[in-house]
Motif scaffolding. Structure first.
Motif, short mmCIF file in Angstrom:
data_model
loop_
_atom_site.label_atom_id
_atom_site.label_comp_id
_atom_site.label_asym_id
_atom_site.label_seq_id
_atom_site.Cartn_x
_atom_site.Cartn_y
_atom_site.Cartn_z
N THR A 19 -3.19 5.63 -1.95
CA THR A 19 -4.13 6.47 -1.22
C THR A 19 -3.50 7.83 -1.02
OG1 THR A 19 -5.01 4.54 -0.04
CG2 THR A 19 -5.50 6.71 0.88
N GLN A 29 -9.81 9.81 -8.16
CA GLN A 29 -10.67 8.63 -8.34
C GLN A 29 -10.57 8.08 -9.75
OE1 GLN A 29 -14.34 10.45 -7.02
NE2 GLN A 29 -14.15 9.61 -4.95
N GLU A 43 0.86 -1.18 0.00
CA GLU A 43 0.00 0.00 0.00
C GLU A 43 0.91 1.23 0.00
OE1 GLU A 43 -2.72 0.30 3.22
OE2 GLU A 43 -3.70 -1.62 2.82
N THR A 55 -1.65 -0.51 -4.22
CA THR A 55 -2.70 0.50 -4.16
C THR A 55 -2.11 1.84 -3.76
OG1 THR A 55 -3.21 -0.01 -1.85
CG2 THR A 55 -4.45 -1.21 -3.54
N ILE A 59 -7.05 6.06 -7.45
CA ILE A 59 -6.46 6.45 -6.17
C ILE A 59 -7.57 6.76 -5.17
CG2 ILE A 59 -5.00 8.16 -5.01
CD1 ILE A 59 -3.71 8.64 -7.82
N GLU A 60 -7.41 6.27 -3.95
CA GLU A 60 -8.41 6.54 -2.92
C GLU A 60 -8.09 7.88 -2.24
OE1 GLU A 60 -10.25 4.62 1.20
OE2 GLU A 60 -8.78 3.51 0.02
N PRO A 61 -8.98 8.88 -2.35
CA PRO A 61 -8.71 10.17 -1.71
C PRO A 61 -9.16 10.19 -0.26
CG PRO A 61 -10.65 10.35 -3.11
CD PRO A 61 -10.18 8.91 -3.19
N HIS A 62 -8.27 10.62 0.63
CA HIS A 62 -8.60 10.85 2.03
C HIS A 62 -8.38 12.33 2.30
CE1 HIS A 62 -9.36 7.10 4.44
NE2 HIS A 62 -9.06 6.58 3.25
N ARG A 72 -10.71 15.72 -6.24
CA ARG A 72 -11.22 14.41 -5.81
C ARG A 72 -11.51 13.52 -7.02
NH1 ARG A 72 -13.33 13.03 -0.96
NH2 ARG A 72 -13.55 15.22 -0.35
N HIS A 116 -3.55 11.58 0.97
CA HIS A 116 -3.98 12.26 2.19
C HIS A 116 -3.63 13.75 2.09
CE1 HIS A 116 -4.41 8.31 4.30
NE2 HIS A 116 -3.41 7.99 3.48
N ALA A 173 -5.17 3.19 8.45
CA ALA A 173 -4.70 2.25 7.42
C ALA A 173 -3.55 1.40 7.93
CB ALA A 173 -4.26 3.04 6.18
N HIS A 189 0.91 5.28 0.51
CA HIS A 189 0.14 6.41 1.03
C HIS A 189 0.94 7.69 0.77
CE1 HIS A 189 -2.96 4.07 3.22
NE2 HIS A 189 -2.00 3.16 3.23
#
Length: 337
Positions: free
Chosen positions: A82, A101, A23, A80, A105-108, A97, A84, A155, A25
């Motif tokens: 993510t 996506q 992962e 993956t 990519i996962e947006p936090h 955002r 931040h 995470a 980040h």
């Protein structure tokens, strides 16, 4: 292609099957960029200047790195990603955002009410010119602080996996600048108690002046990898001289001081690297130089972020093999010039 070939020589996941799938980040600046390209000159006050094109797109050093990294990893095939960061509650926030996506990519994001989403006007020279100038409104991005990283902590607590945390765009950090040493130490404690297979960390200053790296030296012993250009290495060392030999000496000194890997990109001269990890003996210095890929420069905006993504992808997936990682960094950077 090179990255995929290296990974697939193993078990197809980088290391250790599904448990080894990493992962990534990425923490840092997310901005809307307005890019004016092809400028023959910069305008003075009360003047106008002709640009070949003006485009608006999602940017920021950290966000750009995340996007390039997702492409190299073919997410989720080899890992993956993510992101931040902090944004406002305006239209730019929605565009950022959506961009993440779209790339898998996962947006936090944390929304900072009352602050605009960060933005940057990028002025770029004509074809074959590498000169650039920037006008930045950090906005919400500049408010990023330790309290905004609960998604990252959660995470890591999920363990057991391989996790890499990259802090991009250090130049833009507000409160997080002074908090980062404690944050890095906290993340390692969480990883130890959560049984994370392996946690590694990295930083890219993306700085253009000494004040923008203020506080970064305090993080050295907590980091595994530092990526910058030769100018940033000199800034970090406190030596602003331009001598090439001094820059190389400072690269070695940073690696020794932090007991970490340090990579300095040198534009058309490629990249240098030093590391006290990976040698046959504890504390042994491993160093080298990788030539740049020949390329006809069109616009180098974002090349450093692409280079960083190449470095991270290969370094993490190939278990810290630094020479190979620097090679991919040079290729990725050249492909974005």
């Amino acid at each position: 292609i090179v990255l995929v070939a290296r990974v697939e020589e193993g078990d197809g996941s980088g290391s250790g099957g599904a448990r080894g799938l990493p992962e990534f980040h990425i923490v840092g600046d997310a901005l809307m960029d307005v890019l004016a390209a092809g400028l023959a000159r910069l305008p003075g006050w009360e003047e106008d200047a002709e640009a070949a094109s003006i485009k608006c797109h999602a940017g920021g050093s950290a966000l750009n790195t995340a996007v390039h990294l997702a492409g190299l990893l073919q997410v989720p095939k080899f890992g993956t990603v993510t992101f931040h960061g902090c944004i406002g509650s305006d239209g730019f926030a929605q565009l950022l955002r959506s961009r993440l996506q779209e790339q898998g990519i996962e947006p936090h994001f944390v929304c900072c009410q009352g602050s605009p989403t960060g933005s940057c006007v990028v002025l770029s020279g004509g074809e074959g010119k590498s000169e650039r100038a920037f006008v930045t409104c950090a906005g919400a991005s500049g408010l990023l602080a330790a309290e905004h990283l609960e998604g990252l902590r959660a995470a890591i607590r999920r363990g057991p996996r391989r996790v890499h945390v990259h802090f991009g765009g250090f130049y833009s950090y507000g409160p997080l600048r002074r908090q980062l040493p404690a944050v890095l130490s906290e993340l390692r404690r969480i990883a130890e108690t959560s049984g994370v297979g392996r946690l590694t960390t990295s930083v890219d200053p993306n700085a253009t002046e000494v004040a923008q790296v203020d506080g970064l030296r305090d993080c050295l012993v907590e980091l595994d990898l530092i990526k910058g250009n030769l100018s940033e290495v000199q800034m970090l060392s406190g030596d602003e001289e331009d001598g090439k030999s001094q820059g190389i000496d400072m690269l070695r000194a940073l690696a020794r001081d932090g007991h970490c890997a340090v990579v300095a990109t040198c534009g058309a001269k490629g990249a240098r690297y030093c590391s006290t990890r990976g040698g046959a003996g504890v504390g042994e210095m491993v160093e080298g130089h990788v030539e740049a890929c020949p390329v006809d420069v069109v616009d180098c905006t974002g090349a450093g972020d692409a280079s960083c993504a190449g470095l991270l992808a290969s370094w993490v997936l190939c278990d810290g093999a630094l020479p190979e990682a620097v090679q991919l960094a040079c290729v990725a950077g050249a492909a974005n010039c």
